[in-house]
Design a protein around this motif. Structure first.
Motif, PDB file in Angstrom:
ATOM      1  N   PRO A  95      15.403  -0.171  -1.600  1.00 30.51           N
ATOM      2  CA  PRO A  95      14.823  -0.899  -0.465  1.00 30.51           C
ATOM      3  C   PRO A  95      14.137   0.026   0.538  1.00 30.51           C
ATOM      4  N   GLY A  96      14.616   1.286   0.633  1.00 32.20           N
ATOM      5  CA  GLY A  96      14.000   2.228   1.559  1.00 32.20           C
ATOM      6  C   GLY A  96      12.774   2.940   1.006  1.00 32.20           C
ATOM      7  N   GLY A  97      12.359   2.625  -0.232  1.00 31.27           N
ATOM      8  CA  GLY A  97      11.135   3.203  -0.786  1.00 31.27           C
ATOM      9  C   GLY A  97      11.340   4.468  -1.595  1.00 31.27           C
ATOM     10  N   ARG A 159       8.116   3.955   3.235  1.00 31.00           N
ATOM     11  CA  ARG A 159       9.154   3.521   4.167  1.00 31.00           C
ATOM     12  C   ARG A 159       9.935   2.319   3.651  1.00 31.00           C
ATOM     13  N   SER A 160       9.444   1.736   2.554  1.00 35.42           N
ATOM     14  CA  SER A 160      10.099   0.548   2.008  1.00 35.42           C
ATOM     15  C   SER A 160       9.659   0.380   0.567  1.00 35.42           C
ATOM     16  N   GLU A 162       8.236  -2.179  -0.531  1.00 37.78           N
ATOM     17  CA  GLU A 162       6.906  -2.799  -0.473  1.00 37.78           C
ATOM     18  C   GLU A 162       5.819  -1.741  -0.337  1.00 37.78           C
ATOM     19  N   GLU A 163       6.072  -0.709   0.490  1.00 35.95           N
ATOM     20  CA  GLU A 163       5.089   0.373   0.621  1.00 35.95           C
ATOM     21  C   GLU A 163       4.934   1.132  -0.683  1.00 35.95           C
TER      22      GLU A 163
END
Length: 374
Positions: A95-97, A159-160, A162-163
């Motif tokens: 989750p944190g990338g 940072r995630s 998603e990034e």
């Protein structure tokens, strides 16, 4: 840049093929190609080999097969060097990338922390680092044991999750070490890079074919730039079912043991290419060993290799057709399967000369298991 000619009294001069070998090797190690994801290496090999061969094909596995033909009645010799490197696949995006990794090939967990890596996405290469706990935060337990590969993570600056996805990262993307070819010290003739195993062998095969650009070889030479060697010789296993030849050779790196933490060396840098006697995948055919030794005799030193903890494409090539005489030529390599492998350029150049010499004696070489006078 070609190696500068050495001027120290009594030191060896720049070896033959040095400039060509370095040019090919420099380009090949820049590519990222862990086993099963050799696409960029295949493209680099195809660009280099097409002008040098009469026929070039890429099979379903990704093996590049380059054939330089001799007279129709001439013998046929397969020589294989593998394009793939050890590396990883992206197993998870946190989750944190951060990226979790799955190892591909024989990697030592002790050396993986704080390494730079390339993540090869569908469209680009992304730089990442295998993260490590800051020295200020280490506990006694941390200092006492290596971090298992399952706990490693790659920081790509995301940072995630998603990034990371926006950067193009997907589960299964290949990951390889960052590196380039560089000479150690000054005028040492010894070079370091990741993936010398076995991009150096691929560079040597290209150099071998360069020698037949203007002249017909004494035998038909089938150069195989193979895939998935590091995960069980899989590329050549498939090839062995379709290619016909009279003799087969693998050209690969082998583990030098001439550094201070080891005992009396069996294989040393600068002592010449090695003629394989045995490893975990094959027992070299005596006729092939005799031919290789005859090709080197009086020209340069060779070493004999007996190393259980290794395997090469020769282990699969020996099953060509109904089985053919098979052997291997090896080049000693320090820090094998790491980002800082080291070879001696003279050993690699002499490996090319050894192959050239073997091909020149092959038309008349007795290929029986027993010597000709038995």
């Amino acid at each position: 840049m070609p190696t500068r000619r050495r001027t120290t009294p009594g030191s060896p001069q720049t070896p033959p093929h040095a400039s060509t070998l370095l040019d090919h090797l420099r380009r090949l190690v820049e590519a990222t190609g862990p086993s099963g994801s050799e696409h960029d290496v295949i493209r680099a090999v195809l660009e280099a080999v097409r002008p040098l061969a009469d026929e070039v094909t890429v099979d379903a596995f990704g093996n590049v097969i380059a054939t330089r033909r001799a007279a129709p009645e001439a013998r046929r010799c397969v020589i294989s060097a593998h394009m793939d490197e050890i590396g990883f696949r992206v197993r998870q995006v946190t989750p944190g990338g951060f990226l979790r990794l799955e190892k591909v090939g024989g990697l030592d967990d002790r050396i993986l922390l704080a390494q730079r890596v390339w993540i090869r996405t569908e469209d680009a290469r992304l730089l990442g680092v295998i993260g490590t706990k800051s020295a200020h935060l280490l506990t006694d337990a941390d200092r006492g044991s290596p971090v298992p590969s399952t706990q490693l993570y790659v920081d790509i600056g995301a940072r995630s999750a998603e990034e990371a996805a926006d950067m193009g990262v997907q589960i299964g993307d290949p990951v390889g070490f960052v590196g380039s070819l560089n000479e150690l010290g000054r005028d040492s003739g010894r070079y370091t890079a990741h993936a010398l195993d076995d991009r150096a062998g691929c560079a040597a095969l290209l150099c071998l074919l360069e020698g037949y650009r203007e002249v017909q070889p004494p035998v038909t030479v089938i150069c195989v730039f193979s895939v998935q060697e590091e995960v069980g010789l899989r590329g050549v296993q498939a090839l062995a079912r379709t290619v016909q030849a009279d003799v087969a050779l693998a050209l690969d790196m082998t583990a030098a043991d001439d550094t201070p933490e080891l005992g009396p060396p069996h294989l040393s840098l600068g002592s010449g290419p090695a003629i394989k006697v045995m490893d975990n995948s094959t027992l070299a055919h005596p006729a092939v060993r005799r031919g290789l030794e005859a090709a080197a005799r009086g020209r340069f030193p060779v070493q004999r290799e007996l190393l259980r903890g290794i395997g090469t494409d020769a282990g699969a090539l020996q099953y060509l057709g109904g089985g053919v005489p098979t052997g291997a030529v090896s080049v000693a390599n320090r820090s094998t399967h790491s980002p800082v492998e080291v070879l001696d350029l003279r050993d690699l150049s002499q490996a090319v000369e050894l192959l050239q010499g073997f091909l020149s004696v092959l038309p008349a070489l007795h290929l029986g298991f027993l010597p000709a006078d038995d």
